[in-house]
Every structure is written in structure tokens, then in C-alpha cells.
Design an enzyme around this catalytic site. Sequence first.
Site, mmCIF file in Angstrom:
data_model
loop_
_atom_site.group_PDB
_atom_site.id
_atom_site.type_symbol
_atom_site.label_atom_id
_atom_site.label_comp_id
_atom_site.label_asym_id
_atom_site.label_seq_id
_atom_site.Cartn_x
_atom_site.Cartn_y
_atom_site.Cartn_z
ATOM 1 N N ASP A 30 60.779 -17.301 47.110
ATOM 2 C CA ASP A 30 60.181 -16.841 48.354
ATOM 3 C C ASP A 30 58.777 -16.326 48.023
ATOM 4 O OD1 ASP A 30 60.060 -15.928 51.088
ATOM 5 O OD2 ASP A 30 60.366 -13.905 50.309
ATOM 6 N N ASP A 32 56.269 -13.979 50.473
ATOM 7 C CA ASP A 32 56.034 -12.601 50.917
ATOM 8 C C ASP A 32 57.170 -11.698 50.453
ATOM 9 O OD1 ASP A 32 53.591 -12.690 52.746
ATOM 10 O OD2 ASP A 32 54.789 -14.322 53.560
#
EC number: 3.1.3.-
Length: 316
Positions: A30, A32
Site C-alpha cells: 500500500d 499512503d
Amino acid sequence: MYKQTCTNLLNLTPVEVTAWLNSFDAVISDCDGVLWVYGNAIGGSVDTMNQLKKMGKSIYFCTNNSTKTRAELLAKGVELGFQITEEGIISTAHATAEYLKHRNFNKCVYIIGSEGIAQELDAVGIRHTRVGPDVMQGNLGEFMAKHLKLDSNIGAVVVGFDEHFSFPKMTKAASYLSDPNCLFIATNTDERFPMPSFVVPGSGSFVNAIKTCAEREPFVIGKPNPAICESLIKHKKINPARTLMIGDRANTDILLGYNCGFQTLLVGTGIHHLCDVQRWKRSTNPEDKKLIPDVYLPKLGDLLPAIVNTMTHGSY
């Protein structure tokens, strides 16, 4: 290895960490909350990802952020120092466009979202409505009588993050979706983005509003739907059992790993933390058990010393 135990990697011996590092060939991370926050790289994340690539791991960035195109996400990653290619970027805006393209979609898309979705649809030649403000004019009666205009050629409603979300947009989306042949697509269902002193609603907040009003369930493009990684698996670019999913949000990142058969690593630099994992361990709800990661680190950069040690003294 360590399946759904939330084992803290910092508590393992160097030999155990080396064995764990050697148990996967591909890394899907991922963005953020794992690699960067507010556009700034999280300490150690750049070096950690680049060293994993140097070890020979295949590296992919997977984000539910639909506001950016793949090209924009690539530019951001490269600017921060990550050694990544556009083929290594998995984004919901691009995946949404590809999903419609592969269905030979030939109508117009009603977008509740931002320019990232619009530009990715443009790239594959799919027509769409404009993004941006659509504000309420007058009272409800005046709006319905004078300002509510529907396009007869809408064949899909796509809902992503939209800072201009409004009553007119919800009304139009639900009206289009009253046609059962109109596709209902959500880029993702992330509920919110906690900030130091306030909360920003995520795409899931808008999706749930439309879902309630339209009385329909959307097809979710992004995490935790395995469809986001289907192409990688189908074309044998990754072996699920030897793929590591890294995330900060369990109900998207870690659940994607569970759904795809990946190994999972939760980092504590974003949404979910060890206290959440302990709650899921105590829960009697089997769905909560799916959110428990295999291993845990306070931050991704904590892995860097172990990688350097493995590359220097271990096998990889």
C-alpha cells in the site's frame, strides 16, 4: 509462516527474519500510511523497498487512491526516491478504466470522483461526464423542476473520492442506477482518513450514500477485492503463496492478502494498530479473524537492518 499470528518481526532472531525474507519473491505495498504520508516518505520506507528490489523481489505499489493516474503516482514515487516502474503501479482509477475496456463498454460513464478517473477513462477512449462541483440550486422543488437533467446514454456510475460530493450528484447517480443495466462501480470503500485533529471522509462514505439511495450493491474495484491483483496472478507474474502484502489498513490491505492467499505484514504508521489486532483476536466474529496479519512492524523502515544483514550474511 506465522499465518495470522501478528508476530512482531522485531522479536525474532536474525536467522528467523532471514528465513521469513526468503519466504517471498514479490512484494505488494500500500502507499499512503505505509510508504508516505501527506506526500512525504515515511522514514526508512524508500531504502527498505529499494533494498527489497535489490534482493531480487518483484515490487508493486497498490493504492485505492482514485484521484491520481498511474503516471502521476509513478512520478510521485520516483520523486521520493522509490525505484518503481509504471507497470509496478496498481491503482483503482486505472483498474476501473481497464475493467470497463475489457467489457467493451461503449456508453457514457457518470463520474462521482476526480480527474484521476476521468484521465484514465480518456486514455482508453471511454466517454464520461465532467468532474468537479455540481451544487444545489434553489430548494428541492426548484432543483427537480428546473435543474435536474439526466443523460440518456449513461451506462455506468463510477464512485470514487470526490471533494465536491453533493445532493445533486447523489440524486443523479441513484436515478441512473434505477436502470438495472447500468453498472455500479466503486473504486474503493475506504471509510475515512484520520488526521491529527479531524477526519476526512473517504470514498466509502460516498459509496455507502449512493448504495443506500440506489438500493444496489456496487462492484468494488479496489482492495480488498482480489480483482485488483487478478491480472498479476492470471499471467503468473506473482505466486500468491510467495507474495507479501504490506499495509496499514487491515480491512483493505490485510484482507486483500487473506483473499488472495498472500503473506501479510501490518505496519503501525497508518489506520490500524496492535490494539485493533488484539480486539480482532478476542472477537467471535469469523470475519474479524481475516483481518489479523501474519507479521507486524511499527514502521516499514524497521525492516531495513534485517535486510542489510541478510544481504551481507544470509542467503537470498
